[in-house]
Write a protein that holds these residues in place. Structure first.
Motif, PDB file in Angstrom:
ATOM      1  N   PHE A 474     -12.133  60.464 -11.021  1.00 12.44           N
ATOM      2  CA  PHE A 474     -10.960  61.296 -11.251  1.00 12.44           C
ATOM      3  C   PHE A 474     -10.877  61.628 -12.739  1.00 12.44           C
ATOM      4  O   PHE A 474     -10.790  60.727 -13.583  1.00 12.44           O
ATOM      5  CB  PHE A 474      -9.680  60.569 -10.816  1.00 12.44           C
ATOM      6  CG  PHE A 474      -9.568  60.350  -9.338  1.00 12.44           C
ATOM      7  CD1 PHE A 474      -9.125  61.351  -8.489  1.00 12.44           C
ATOM      8  CD2 PHE A 474      -9.899  59.107  -8.783  1.00 12.44           C
ATOM      9  CE1 PHE A 474      -9.011  61.137  -7.124  1.00 12.44           C
ATOM     10  CE2 PHE A 474      -9.787  58.883  -7.424  1.00 12.44           C
ATOM     11  CZ  PHE A 474      -9.349  59.902  -6.594  1.00 12.44           C
ATOM     12  N   HIS A 475     -10.899  62.885 -13.059  1.00  7.27           N
ATOM     13  CA  HIS A 475     -10.794  63.351 -14.448  1.00  7.27           C
ATOM     14  C   HIS A 475      -9.398  63.939 -14.638  1.00  7.27           C
ATOM     15  O   HIS A 475      -9.073  64.981 -14.061  1.00  7.27           O
ATOM     16  CB  HIS A 475     -11.874  64.388 -14.742  1.00  7.27           C
ATOM     17  CG  HIS A 475     -11.835  64.919 -16.134  1.00  7.27           C
ATOM     18  ND1 HIS A 475     -12.684  65.918 -16.577  1.00  7.27           N
ATOM     19  CD2 HIS A 475     -11.060  64.611 -17.222  1.00  7.27           C
ATOM     20  CE1 HIS A 475     -12.428  66.187 -17.847  1.00  7.27           C
ATOM     21  NE2 HIS A 475     -11.435  65.408 -18.245  1.00  7.27           N
ATOM     22  N   LEU A 476      -8.565  63.282 -15.450  1.00  7.89           N
ATOM     23  CA  LEU A 476      -7.179  63.683 -15.620  1.00  7.89           C
ATOM     24  C   LEU A 476      -7.030  64.642 -16.796  1.00  7.89           C
ATOM     25  O   LEU A 476      -7.540  64.388 -17.895  1.00  7.89           O
ATOM     26  CB  LEU A 476      -6.285  62.458 -15.836  1.00  7.89           C
ATOM     27  CG  LEU A 476      -5.870  61.698 -14.574  1.00  7.89           C
ATOM     28  CD1 LEU A 476      -7.068  61.191 -13.783  1.00  7.89           C
ATOM     29  CD2 LEU A 476      -4.944  60.535 -14.932  1.00  7.89           C
ATOM     30  N   VAL A 477      -6.323  65.759 -16.537  1.00  9.85           N
ATOM     31  CA  VAL A 477      -6.083  66.796 -17.533  1.00  9.85           C
ATOM     32  C   VAL A 477      -4.586  67.104 -17.542  1.00  9.85           C
ATOM     33  O   VAL A 477      -3.957  67.201 -16.488  1.00  9.85           O
ATOM     34  CB  VAL A 477      -6.893  68.069 -17.217  1.00  9.85           C
ATOM     35  CG1 VAL A 477      -6.577  69.177 -18.217  1.00  9.85           C
ATOM     36  CG2 VAL A 477      -8.385  67.768 -17.201  1.00  9.85           C
ATOM     37  N   ASP A 478      -4.025  67.274 -18.732  1.00  9.78           N
ATOM     38  CA  ASP A 478      -2.596  67.566 -18.870  1.00  9.78           C
ATOM     39  C   ASP A 478      -2.297  68.963 -18.325  1.00  9.78           C
ATOM     40  O   ASP A 478      -2.859  69.967 -18.786  1.00  9.78           O
ATOM     41  CB  ASP A 478      -2.189  67.475 -20.341  1.00  9.78           C
ATOM     42  CG  ASP A 478      -0.675  67.392 -20.522  1.00  9.78           C
ATOM     43  OD1 ASP A 478       0.042  68.124 -19.822  1.00  9.78           O
ATOM     44  OD2 ASP A 478      -0.215  66.594 -21.368  1.00  9.78           O
ATOM     45  N   ALA A 479      -1.389  69.047 -17.337  1.00 15.19           N
ATOM     46  CA  ALA A 479      -1.056  70.326 -16.702  1.00 15.19           C
ATOM     47  C   ALA A 479      -0.310  71.267 -17.637  1.00 15.19           C
ATOM     48  O   ALA A 479      -0.224  72.468 -17.380  1.00 15.19           O
ATOM     49  CB  ALA A 479      -0.219  70.089 -15.449  1.00 15.19           C
ATOM     50  N   ARG A 480       0.225  70.741 -18.747  1.00 13.43           N
ATOM     51  CA  ARG A 480       0.960  71.604 -19.676  1.00 13.43           C
ATOM     52  C   ARG A 480       0.031  72.385 -20.601  1.00 13.43           C
ATOM     53  O   ARG A 480       0.362  73.491 -21.019  1.00 13.43           O
ATOM     54  CB  ARG A 480       1.915  70.761 -20.515  1.00 13.43           C
ATOM     55  CG  ARG A 480       2.988  70.046 -19.712  1.00 13.43           C
ATOM     56  CD  ARG A 480       3.733  69.048 -20.563  1.00 13.43           C
ATOM     57  NE  ARG A 480       2.848  67.982 -21.038  1.00 13.43           N
ATOM     58  CZ  ARG A 480       3.248  66.987 -21.836  1.00 13.43           C
ATOM     59  NH1 ARG A 480       4.506  66.961 -22.266  1.00 13.43           N
ATOM     60  NH2 ARG A 480       2.404  66.056 -22.215  1.00 13.43           N
ATOM     61  N   HIS A 481      -1.122  71.781 -20.917  1.00 10.66           N
ATOM     62  CA  HIS A 481      -1.978  72.361 -21.947  1.00 10.66           C
ATOM     63  C   HIS A 481      -3.351  72.788 -21.438  1.00 10.66           C
ATOM     64  O   HIS A 481      -4.005  73.626 -22.061  1.00 10.66           O
ATOM     65  CB  HIS A 481      -2.162  71.360 -23.090  1.00 10.66           C
ATOM     66  CG  HIS A 481      -0.883  70.753 -23.559  1.00 10.66           C
ATOM     67  ND1 HIS A 481       0.157  71.499 -24.070  1.00 10.66           N
ATOM     68  CD2 HIS A 481      -0.459  69.451 -23.579  1.00 10.66           C
ATOM     69  CE1 HIS A 481       1.166  70.697 -24.391  1.00 10.66           C
ATOM     70  NE2 HIS A 481       0.820  69.446 -24.100  1.00 10.66           N
ATOM     71  N   GLY A 482      -3.813  72.210 -20.349  1.00 13.74           N
ATOM     72  CA  GLY A 482      -5.148  72.530 -19.873  1.00 13.74           C
ATOM     73  C   GLY A 482      -6.219  71.703 -20.571  1.00 13.74           C
ATOM     74  O   GLY A 482      -5.917  70.773 -21.338  1.00 13.74           O
ATOM     75  N   PRO A 483      -7.487  71.994 -20.353  1.00  6.67           N
ATOM     76  CA  PRO A 483      -8.567  71.155 -20.892  1.00  6.67           C
ATOM     77  C   PRO A 483      -8.737  71.321 -22.409  1.00  6.67           C
ATOM     78  O   PRO A 483      -8.655  72.419 -22.945  1.00  6.67           O
ATOM     79  CB  PRO A 483      -9.803  71.677 -20.144  1.00  6.67           C
ATOM     80  CG  PRO A 483      -9.463  73.101 -19.797  1.00  6.67           C
ATOM     81  CD  PRO A 483      -7.988  73.108 -19.529  1.00  6.67           C
ATOM     82  N   THR A 484      -8.964  70.190 -23.074  1.00  8.42           N
ATOM     83  CA  THR A 484      -9.285  70.177 -24.497  1.00  8.42           C
ATOM     84  C   THR A 484     -10.804  70.215 -24.661  1.00  8.42           C
ATOM     85  O   THR A 484     -11.549  70.202 -23.679  1.00  8.42           O
ATOM     86  CB  THR A 484      -8.728  68.909 -25.152  1.00  8.42           C
ATOM     87  OG1 THR A 484      -9.388  67.763 -24.567  1.00  8.42           O
ATOM     88  CG2 THR A 484      -7.227  68.789 -24.939  1.00  8.42           C
TER      89      THR A 484
END
Length: 572
Positions: A474-484
């Motif tokens: 599972f790769h977690l990404v912040d839904a507010r900002h998207g992938p860094t």
């Protein structure tokens, strides 16, 4: 003698109604056996319909003659209907006396409400006398035109009441007349009630026959005027299958419960396509999960006779089959259901080790589900949410708190903690559905040295490419900002090193932060810009076809979908 049509009807819809459940549906019934019965039943149904058309004229005369014979017998023994007095209207016909004070008798002038109240009272009071007189009234006194055809619904009620009271003969006659005279006007609600009644008697084969005939769905979704009727049939077919699943779970019949769960999984997409939601009807998921959990608890304790079924066909935990069915339906996101499910699938947790190299990993003796993501992305909160624990994974406001591969054993032997802490030799074995949750180090903060980040990167690459028991990442990404940029690096590494048989799932976290005025129907979202940014990054990294889940540890959004993939660690 019985007519040709009646004989065939008895074969397909009530052939087992007079027998005990152990004779018909013993614990040895398998899905293959049921399939065979259902195939035979469909052939008999077609035959019955053809015979009905050919024998219609003969049935009319014969039914009148049989009616006269029954009335003569009743008169001779002083029972049954009472002839109306001479002062009564000739149109009143026979009077069928009842014990009820509200409806003391049934005549041709009785309304459908009168008959319904009489049936309800007879069922509630277990009044066999009244039930028999109601049967005579509906079968002998009135015909299929009574109350503009509503007689079919009354026969359904009568059959259900008779099955509730174990009056099999009355139920058989009512179902036979209902099918012969009112088959084209049968309502899904009535069919579902009959299915539940048959299941209550343990007649699974009969219930499935009715399900496949009266609640069968067309191959294509209808349009315009027929759409509402289609939705009703979908609704009551789903509810009938749910009754089947619930009953077989509690009856310790895992093969049949597994069949029911597969049927629910099949109809779930149909429910979605029909635009039905939990506002339209509610599947009793909580009861089904509780039944599956109860069966598994008894199986672990050795209280189940496993010789009654093929244990190889049953999953490591029957609750996972319920989860599969739930995932195919529109999500209800109910706390009570998912808390019960999480408690059934995660019964014990134990921190095992924190590894900084491959040599420090525990033995690869079970499946593993790993979680990775940028520091402070909500990784620990997500793990705690899906396992229904408050502190399985440490939640900190300090970024980068997780700085090693933290292994948590799920459903290992009860005294594992004492063995780890004190080195004691503890008896027991891990459960069949045991697996590891692996909390991987967070990345992306300056507090972590460049050297340490490089060590993590090398360790990560080796782990992803060589760990044979890794089932899902599972790769977690912040839904507010998207992938860094760091997220993009992980995606690239996954594309290059992760074996194809390992599932890779991108999880958007903190979706509730994108909404205002959170509610049951507004639990989280992601903007179109962020989703487009994520999809482009995944496509560039070569993982564009992998699934993306939207979650929130605050509103519990996405629990069912995360569990759908987390279950891979336990089931393989």
């Amino acid at each position: 003698m019985m007519s040709t049509t009646s004989s065939t009807m008895v074969k397909f819809c009530v052939v087992y109604l007079l027998t005990t459940s152990s004779t018909v549906n013993g614990f040895t019934l398998t899905p293959a056996t049921i399939k065979s019965h259902r195939h035979l039943a469909k052939q008999i149904i077609v035959s019955a319909k053809a015979e009905a058309a050919a024998a219609e004229n003969k049935l009319s005369n014969r039914a009148q003659r049989k009616k006269k014979e029954r009335l003569q017998k009743n008169k001779q023994r002083g029972g049954g209907p009472v002839r109306a007095s001479k002062n009564s209207s000739n149109s009143q016909g026979n009077v069928y006396k009842l014990h009820s004070t509200a409806v003391s008798a049934l005549t041709r002038e009785s309304t459908t409400d009168d008959v319904t109240r009489a049936i309800k009272r007879a069922q509630k009071q277990h009044d066999a006398h009244d039930l028999r007189n109601i049967e005579r009234f509906l079968l002998e006194e009135v015909d299929k035109t009574y109350a503009y055809g509503y007689r079919g619904s009354l026969l359904s009620r009568l059959a259900v009441a008779a099955m509730h009271m174990n009056e099999s003969e009355i139920a058989r006659k009512a179902l036979e007349a209902r099918y012969k005279d009112h088959h084209d006007s049968i309502q899904p609600l009535e069919s579902a009630a009959v299915v539940r009644g048959l299941l209550r008697l343990g007649n699974v084969t009969d219930a499935l026959i009715f399900l496949d005939d009266e609640l069968a769905l067309p191959e294509e979704k209808p349009v315009n005027g027929a759409l509402e009727a289609y939705k009703e049939k979908v609704k009551y077919r789903a509810l009938s299958i749910a009754s089947f699943a619930s009953r077989e779970c509690f009856e310790d019949k895992p093969n049949l419960a597994l069949t029911a769960c597969r049927m629910l999984k099949e109809i779930g997409p149909v429910v979605r396509e029909a635009d039905l939601t939990s506002d339209d009807f509610e599947i009793p998921w909580l009861r089904i999960v509780q039944g599956a959990a109860q069966f598994e608890s008894r199986r672990r304790k050795g209280e189940i006779d496993t010789t009654q079924f093929d244990e190889e066909e049953i999953p490591c935990n029957l609750v996972y089959s319920v989860l599969d069915a739930m995932s195919s339906f529109p999500s209800e996101n109910r706390d009570d259901v998912y808390e019960c499910l999480s408690n059934a699938l995660v019964r014990r947790t134990q921190f095992v080790t924190g590894a900084v190299s491959m040599a420090g990993l525990p033995n690869a003796d079970r499946g593993e589900a790993a979680f990775i993501g940028r520091s402070n992305v909500g990784k620990s909160s997500l793990v705690n949410m899906i396992t229904n624990r408050k502190s399985l994974a440490y939640t900190s406001k300090t970024p980068g708190k997780t700085q090693q591969f933290n292994y948590f054993a799920v459903n290992d032997k009860p005294e594992l903690g004492r063995e780890i802490r004190y080195g004691d030799v503890v008896d027991g074995e891990k459960d069949k559905d045991s697996f590891y949750i692996v909390d991987l180090p967070g990345f992306g903060y300056a507090e972590v040295s460049a050297e340490q980040r490089q060590d993590w990167k090398e360790f990560m690459a080796e782990y992803l490419s060589t760990r044979k028991t890794l089932r899902v990442l599972f790769h977690l990404v912040d839904a507010r900002h998207g992938p860094t940029d760091d997220d993009k690096s992980i995606m690239q590494q996954v594309s290059e090193t992760l074996p194809r048989q390992v599932s890779y799932v991108v999880v958007l976290t903190k979706a509730d932060k994108n909404t205002k005025g959170k509610s049951k129907k507004n639990t989280g979202k992601v903007s179109d810009d962020v989703m487009a940014k994520l999809r482009n990054a995944m496509k560039e990294a070569g993982v564009g076809n992998r699934p993306v889940l939207l979650t929130s540890s605050e509103t519990k959004l996405g629990r069912d979908q995360v569990w759908r993939y987390l279950s891979l660690a336990a089931r393989r």
